[in-house]
Scaffold this motif. Sequence first.
Motif, short mmCIF file in Angstrom:
data_model
loop_
_atom_site.label_atom_id
_atom_site.label_comp_id
_atom_site.label_asym_id
_atom_site.label_seq_id
_atom_site.Cartn_x
_atom_site.Cartn_y
_atom_site.Cartn_z
N GLU A 51 2.21 10.86 8.75
CA GLU A 51 0.86 10.88 8.21
C GLU A 51 0.86 10.69 6.69
OE1 GLU A 51 -2.09 10.95 9.78
OE2 GLU A 51 -0.97 10.84 11.66
N LEU A 52 1.84 11.25 6.01
CA LEU A 52 1.91 11.07 4.56
C LEU A 52 2.12 9.61 4.19
CD1 LEU A 52 4.04 14.14 3.45
CD2 LEU A 52 1.60 13.77 3.08
N ALA A 53 2.96 8.91 4.93
CA ALA A 53 3.18 7.49 4.67
C ALA A 53 1.88 6.71 4.87
CB ALA A 53 4.28 6.95 5.58
N GLU A 54 1.14 7.05 5.91
CA GLU A 54 -0.14 6.37 6.16
C GLU A 54 -1.15 6.69 5.05
OE1 GLU A 54 -3.66 6.31 9.50
OE2 GLU A 54 -1.65 6.93 10.08
N LEU A 55 -1.16 7.92 4.59
CA LEU A 55 -2.08 8.31 3.53
C LEU A 55 -1.78 7.56 2.24
CD1 LEU A 55 -4.37 10.27 2.75
CD2 LEU A 55 -2.61 11.89 2.08
N VAL A 56 -0.51 7.41 1.92
CA VAL A 56 -0.13 6.67 0.72
C VAL A 56 -0.59 5.22 0.83
CG1 VAL A 56 1.85 5.76 -0.56
CG2 VAL A 56 1.79 8.15 0.10
N SER A 57 -0.42 4.61 1.98
CA SER A 57 -0.85 3.22 2.13
C SER A 57 -2.36 3.07 2.01
CB SER A 57 -0.35 2.64 3.47
OG SER A 57 -1.00 3.27 4.55
N VAL A 58 -3.11 4.04 2.51
CA VAL A 58 -4.58 4.00 2.38
C VAL A 58 -4.98 4.08 0.92
CG1 VAL A 58 -6.68 5.31 2.83
CG2 VAL A 58 -5.08 4.88 4.68
N PHE A 59 -4.39 5.00 0.17
CA PHE A 59 -4.72 5.12 -1.25
C PHE A 59 -4.32 3.89 -2.03
CE2 PHE A 59 -4.93 9.86 -0.74
CZ PHE A 59 -6.26 9.95 -1.08
N THR A 60 -3.20 3.28 -1.67
CA THR A 60 -2.75 2.07 -2.35
C THR A 60 -3.74 0.93 -2.12
OG1 THR A 60 -0.48 2.75 -2.04
CG2 THR A 60 -0.84 0.46 -2.60
N ARG A 61 -4.19 0.77 -0.89
CA ARG A 61 -5.19 -0.27 -0.60
C ARG A 61 -6.50 0.01 -1.32
NH1 ARG A 61 -4.70 -0.48 5.76
NH2 ARG A 61 -4.16 1.62 5.25
N TYR A 62 -6.94 1.28 -1.34
CA TYR A 62 -8.19 1.65 -2.02
C TYR A 62 -8.10 1.35 -3.51
CZ TYR A 62 -11.86 4.55 -4.01
OH TYR A 62 -12.93 4.99 -4.73
N ARG A 63 -6.96 1.63 -4.10
CA ARG A 63 -6.79 1.41 -5.52
C ARG A 63 -6.82 -0.08 -5.87
NH1 ARG A 63 -1.89 3.82 -9.13
NH2 ARG A 63 -2.87 3.47 -11.13
N ARG A 64 -6.28 -0.91 -5.01
CA ARG A 64 -6.28 -2.35 -5.26
C ARG A 64 -7.69 -2.93 -5.18
NH1 ARG A 64 -1.29 -3.92 -1.46
NH2 ARG A 64 0.36 -2.99 -2.70
N LYS A 65 -8.51 -2.40 -4.27
CA LYS A 65 -9.88 -2.92 -4.12
C LYS A 65 -10.78 -2.51 -5.25
CE LYS A 65 -9.85 -3.02 0.91
NZ LYS A 65 -10.46 -2.49 2.12
N LYS A 66 -10.49 -1.38 -5.89
CA LYS A 66 -11.34 -0.87 -6.96
C LYS A 66 -11.23 -1.76 -8.20
CE LYS A 66 -12.60 3.63 -8.69
NZ LYS A 66 -12.24 5.01 -8.80
#
Length: 61
Positions: free
Chosen positions: A45-60
Motif C-alpha cells: 500500500e505504501l508503494a501505491e500511495l507514493v505512486s499516487v502522490f507522484t502522479r498528483y504532483r506532476r499534474k499540478k
Amino acid sequence: MEDTHGPDDPRFLLVLIVGFLCATVVCIVALCRAHRTDTVALVGELAELVSVFTRYRRKKP
C-alpha cells in the motif's frame, strides 16, 4: 526584533530531525510487531500511495 522561528533557526532543524527520527522508530517498531501478512500488505500500500502522490504532483501546475 527579528523573527527566529523559521527554517533558518537551528532549533527548528533540530526539532524537525528529532521528530523525523521518532516517527521512524515508531514505524519500525510497529512493523516489527505486526503479523507478516499485515506487513506485506502495508508495504504494498505504501508503494501505491507514493505512486499516487507522484502522479498528483506532476499534474499540478
